[in-house]
Design a protein around this motif. Structure first.
Motif, mmCIF file in Angstrom:
data_model
loop_
_atom_site.group_PDB
_atom_site.id
_atom_site.type_symbol
_atom_site.label_atom_id
_atom_site.label_comp_id
_atom_site.label_asym_id
_atom_site.label_seq_id
_atom_site.Cartn_x
_atom_site.Cartn_y
_atom_site.Cartn_z
ATOM 1 N N PRO A 130 83.136 11.732 36.232
ATOM 2 C CA PRO A 130 82.396 10.692 36.964
ATOM 3 C C PRO A 130 80.891 10.956 36.894
ATOM 4 O O PRO A 130 80.438 12.087 36.781
ATOM 5 C CB PRO A 130 82.933 10.816 38.389
ATOM 6 C CG PRO A 130 83.491 12.195 38.477
ATOM 7 C CD PRO A 130 84.001 12.520 37.119
ATOM 8 N N THR A 131 80.154 9.914 36.960
ATOM 9 C CA THR A 131 78.698 10.004 36.858
ATOM 10 C C THR A 131 78.065 9.867 38.232
ATOM 11 O O THR A 131 78.722 9.528 39.221
ATOM 12 C CB THR A 131 78.159 8.912 35.924
ATOM 13 O OG1 THR A 131 78.546 7.616 36.436
ATOM 14 C CG2 THR A 131 78.708 9.085 34.517
ATOM 15 N N GLY A 132 76.743 10.119 38.260
ATOM 16 C CA GLY A 132 76.003 9.983 39.502
ATOM 17 C C GLY A 132 76.086 11.240 40.341
ATOM 18 O O GLY A 132 76.683 12.261 39.967
ATOM 19 N N GLY A 133 75.434 11.160 41.482
ATOM 20 C CA GLY A 133 75.418 12.310 42.373
ATOM 21 C C GLY A 133 76.782 12.534 43.008
ATOM 22 O O GLY A 133 77.429 11.604 43.504
ATOM 23 N N LEU A 134 77.217 13.783 43.008
ATOM 24 C CA LEU A 134 78.543 14.136 43.509
ATOM 25 C C LEU A 134 78.460 15.401 44.356
ATOM 26 O O LEU A 134 77.524 16.204 44.232
ATOM 27 C CB LEU A 134 79.523 14.352 42.347
ATOM 28 C CG LEU A 134 79.750 13.181 41.385
ATOM 29 C CD1 LEU A 134 80.494 13.662 40.146
ATOM 30 C CD2 LEU A 134 80.526 12.057 42.072
ATOM 31 N N THR A 135 79.480 15.572 45.175
ATOM 32 C CA THR A 135 79.664 16.821 45.921
ATOM 33 C C THR A 135 81.026 17.378 45.551
ATOM 34 O O THR A 135 82.058 16.711 45.748
ATOM 35 C CB THR A 135 79.582 16.585 47.439
ATOM 36 O OG1 THR A 135 78.303 16.039 47.772
ATOM 37 C CG2 THR A 135 79.784 17.898 48.188
ATOM 38 N N VAL A 136 81.020 18.590 45.004
ATOM 39 C CA VAL A 136 82.258 19.252 44.552
ATOM 40 C C VAL A 136 82.585 20.384 45.512
ATOM 41 O O VAL A 136 81.708 21.204 45.832
ATOM 42 C CB VAL A 136 82.109 19.786 43.113
ATOM 43 C CG1 VAL A 136 83.341 20.600 42.714
ATOM 44 C CG2 VAL A 136 81.902 18.632 42.142
ATOM 45 N N ASP A 181 88.201 18.956 45.815
ATOM 46 C CA ASP A 181 87.750 17.653 46.306
ATOM 47 C C ASP A 181 86.429 17.306 45.634
ATOM 48 O O ASP A 181 85.537 18.163 45.516
ATOM 49 C CB ASP A 181 87.580 17.683 47.828
ATOM 50 C CG ASP A 181 87.116 16.346 48.373
ATOM 51 O OD1 ASP A 181 87.859 15.360 48.258
ATOM 52 O OD2 ASP A 181 85.988 16.311 48.908
ATOM 53 N N VAL A 182 86.312 16.053 45.172
ATOM 54 C CA VAL A 182 85.081 15.547 44.560
ATOM 55 C C VAL A 182 84.782 14.194 45.215
ATOM 56 O O VAL A 182 85.635 13.291 45.241
ATOM 57 C CB VAL A 182 85.210 15.382 43.040
ATOM 58 C CG1 VAL A 182 83.906 14.843 42.449
ATOM 59 C CG2 VAL A 182 85.595 16.697 42.377
ATOM 60 N N GLN A 183 83.555 14.060 45.722
ATOM 61 C CA GLN A 183 83.137 12.821 46.379
ATOM 62 C C GLN A 183 81.777 12.394 45.839
ATOM 63 O O GLN A 183 80.947 13.236 45.473
ATOM 64 C CB GLN A 183 83.052 13.001 47.897
ATOM 65 C CG GLN A 183 84.377 13.321 48.561
ATOM 66 C CD GLN A 183 84.242 13.473 50.070
ATOM 67 O OE1 GLN A 183 83.138 13.407 50.616
ATOM 68 N NE2 GLN A 183 85.363 13.677 50.746
ATOM 69 N N ALA A 188 83.070 8.380 48.648
ATOM 70 C CA ALA A 188 84.306 7.919 48.012
ATOM 71 C C ALA A 188 84.867 9.027 47.146
ATOM 72 O O ALA A 188 84.129 9.777 46.500
ATOM 73 C CB ALA A 188 84.022 6.661 47.180
ATOM 74 N N PRO A 189 86.212 9.159 47.098
ATOM 75 C CA PRO A 189 86.809 10.206 46.255
ATOM 76 C C PRO A 189 86.586 9.915 44.774
ATOM 77 O O PRO A 189 86.662 8.770 44.327
ATOM 78 C CB PRO A 189 88.292 10.145 46.627
ATOM 79 C CG PRO A 189 88.505 8.773 47.168
ATOM 80 C CD PRO A 189 87.217 8.379 47.830
ATOM 81 N N GLY A 191 87.870 12.535 42.398
ATOM 82 C CA GLY A 191 88.485 13.752 41.897
ATOM 83 C C GLY A 191 89.494 13.519 40.810
ATOM 84 O O GLY A 191 89.406 12.562 40.025
ATOM 85 N N ALA A 192 90.510 14.388 40.764
ATOM 86 C CA ALA A 192 91.484 14.373 39.677
ATOM 87 C C ALA A 192 92.308 13.098 39.669
ATOM 88 O O ALA A 192 92.540 12.487 38.613
ATOM 89 C CB ALA A 192 92.397 15.596 39.807
ATOM 90 N N ALA A 193 92.783 12.699 40.836
ATOM 91 C CA ALA A 193 93.651 11.516 40.887
ATOM 92 C C ALA A 193 92.942 10.278 40.378
ATOM 93 O O ALA A 193 93.551 9.428 39.699
ATOM 94 C CB ALA A 193 94.151 11.310 42.317
ATOM 95 N N GLU A 194 91.671 10.134 40.682
ATOM 96 C CA GLU A 194 90.907 8.967 40.249
ATOM 97 C C GLU A 194 90.658 8.963 38.752
ATOM 98 O O GLU A 194 90.289 7.920 38.179
ATOM 99 C CB GLU A 194 89.580 8.882 40.987
ATOM 100 C CG GLU A 194 89.695 8.486 42.454
ATOM 101 C CD GLU A 194 90.326 9.585 43.309
ATOM 102 O OE1 GLU A 194 90.942 9.257 44.341
ATOM 103 O OE2 GLU A 194 90.201 10.776 42.925
ATOM 104 N N SER A 195 90.854 10.127 38.077
ATOM 105 C CA SER A 195 90.648 10.210 36.624
ATOM 106 C C SER A 195 91.964 10.328 35.867
ATOM 107 O O SER A 195 91.963 10.591 34.662
ATOM 108 C CB SER A 195 89.761 11.414 36.287
ATOM 109 O OG SER A 195 88.512 11.329 36.936
ATOM 110 N N GLY A 196 93.085 10.148 36.545
ATOM 111 C CA GLY A 196 94.387 10.229 35.885
ATOM 112 C C GLY A 196 94.836 11.655 35.616
ATOM 113 O O GLY A 196 95.654 11.884 34.721
ATOM 114 N N LEU A 197 94.338 12.633 36.369
ATOM 115 C CA LEU A 197 94.690 14.037 36.186
ATOM 116 C C LEU A 197 95.484 14.542 37.384
ATOM 117 O O LEU A 197 95.473 13.936 38.464
ATOM 118 C CB LEU A 197 93.428 14.893 36.002
ATOM 119 C CG LEU A 197 92.487 14.494 34.858
ATOM 120 C CD1 LEU A 197 91.214 15.324 34.917
ATOM 121 C CD2 LEU A 197 93.179 14.659 33.510
ATOM 122 N N GLU A 198 96.159 15.645 37.190
ATOM 123 C CA GLU A 198 96.870 16.311 38.271
ATOM 124 C C GLU A 198 95.927 17.310 38.950
ATOM 125 O O GLU A 198 95.148 18.007 38.286
ATOM 126 C CB GLU A 198 98.100 17.067 37.738
ATOM 127 C CG GLU A 198 99.153 16.181 37.108
ATOM 128 C CD GLU A 198 99.888 15.356 38.130
ATOM 129 O OE1 GLU A 198 99.918 15.760 39.320
ATOM 130 O OE2 GLU A 198 100.424 14.294 37.749
#
Length: 303
Positions: A130-136, A181-183, A188-189, A191-198
């Motif tokens: 994902p692009t843009g500012g994120l918090t991991v 967790d990635v927001q 907004a989430p 993370g993995a689920a939003e990218s089709g990953l486990e």
């Protein structure tokens, strides 16, 4: 034996042996202390997220007290800096980790840290980060050892920061984060689920204190050396005492040979004497012939 041991030379030797033995005992204690690896931090500490920039610095080696901590970092994923790492097991199935470079805001030299975004079962090209500012938020782990070369599927054999630095051409932390967790900036989430990953889950380390048996063996060896130092001193004293006893026996035997009073008297007695004849009176008389001493007479008869 005690008198020999109390000689000044052997007293000094004993002090030296005890000094050497004390050094060996200290080395043994040092080995025993090193045999117990430091216990990992308790979950009450590691499971509370802390800012990555306050917990760990880029370019520094990761110590045991730094690893296993849940950290959070703000920043953005760098474009076109994503790889697959093979032979990763998830729920009993072997597949691939998807790892991307995450540039941390506020890090020295704009350093990046590898982030495990998730797991997939094959080597298909994953969705871009994902692009843009994120918090991991995730668990900080130490770098793995590099393994030479790539396989035909272009996936790496290990998650080695040294290899990733060469591939990505960026400054990096000597560790990686398994993202929980990635927001995005709006919360907004992403993370993995939003990218089709486990989602990859890594729990805290076991709390038992591991023992290094090689250091225990070395510690026992130093104790044996300390005992041998004292035994060597005792053996030298015993040899000196034995030499003294042998010298006394030799002196007694030599004195017995020189002192006539210590010799056995010669046997005496009439039956045992063998007198040697001396002088004319002690010689046996020569045998005489009676006829030769007969007085001379006239052979003719007297008339």
């Amino acid at each position: 034996m005690l008198k020999t041991a109390l000689k000044p030379q052997w007293i000094l030797a004993l002090l030296g042996a005890l000094l050497v033995a004390s050094g060996f005992v200290l080395l043994s204690q040092w080995q025993f202390d090193r045999s117990k690896d430091a216990a990992p931090p308790p979950p009450s500490t590691t499971e509370r997220p802390v800012p990555l920039t306050e917990h760990f610095r880029p370019g520094e080696p990761m110590m045991a007290t730094d690893a296993d901590q849940v950290v959070s970092a703000e920043g953005a994923f760098l474009p076109d800096r994503q790889v697959l790492v093979r032979n990763r097991v998830h729920e009993g199935q072997t597949g691939y980790w998807v790892v991307a470079a995450f540039q941390v805001d506020g890090a020295e030299n704009d350093a990046a840290i590898p982030v495990v975004r998730g797991w997939q079962p094959d080597d298909a090209v994953p969705a871009p980060a994902p692009t843009g500012g994120l918090t991991v938020t995730g668990r900080l782990l130490p770098t793995e050892s590099p393994i030479d070369g790539r396989q035909p599927d272009a996936a790496l054999a290990s998650l080695s920061v040294a290899q990733l630095i060469n591939l990505w051409d960026v400054d990096a932390y000597s560790g990686f984060v398994v993202a929980f967790d990635v927001q995005d900036d709006d919360g907004a989430p992403a993370g993995a689920a939003e990218s089709g990953l486990e989602q990859v889950a890594v729990g805290p380390q076991p709390q038992e204190q591991p023992i290094n048996w090689l250091n225990v063996f070395y510690g026992i060896e130093w104790v044996v050396f300390a005992g041998f130092a004292v035994f060597l001193w005792w053996r030298l004293v015993a040899d000196d005492y034995r030499r003294q006893q042998e010298d006394l026996e030799d002196e007694a035997a030599h004195a017995a040979q020189l002192d006539p009073g210590q010799q056995d008297p010669a046997p005496t007695g009439p039956a045992q004497q063998d007198p040697t004849p001396t002088g004319p009176a002690q010689q046996d008389p020569a045998p005489t012939d009676p006829a030769r001493h007969r007085p001379a007479t006239d052979s003719k008869d007297p008339k």
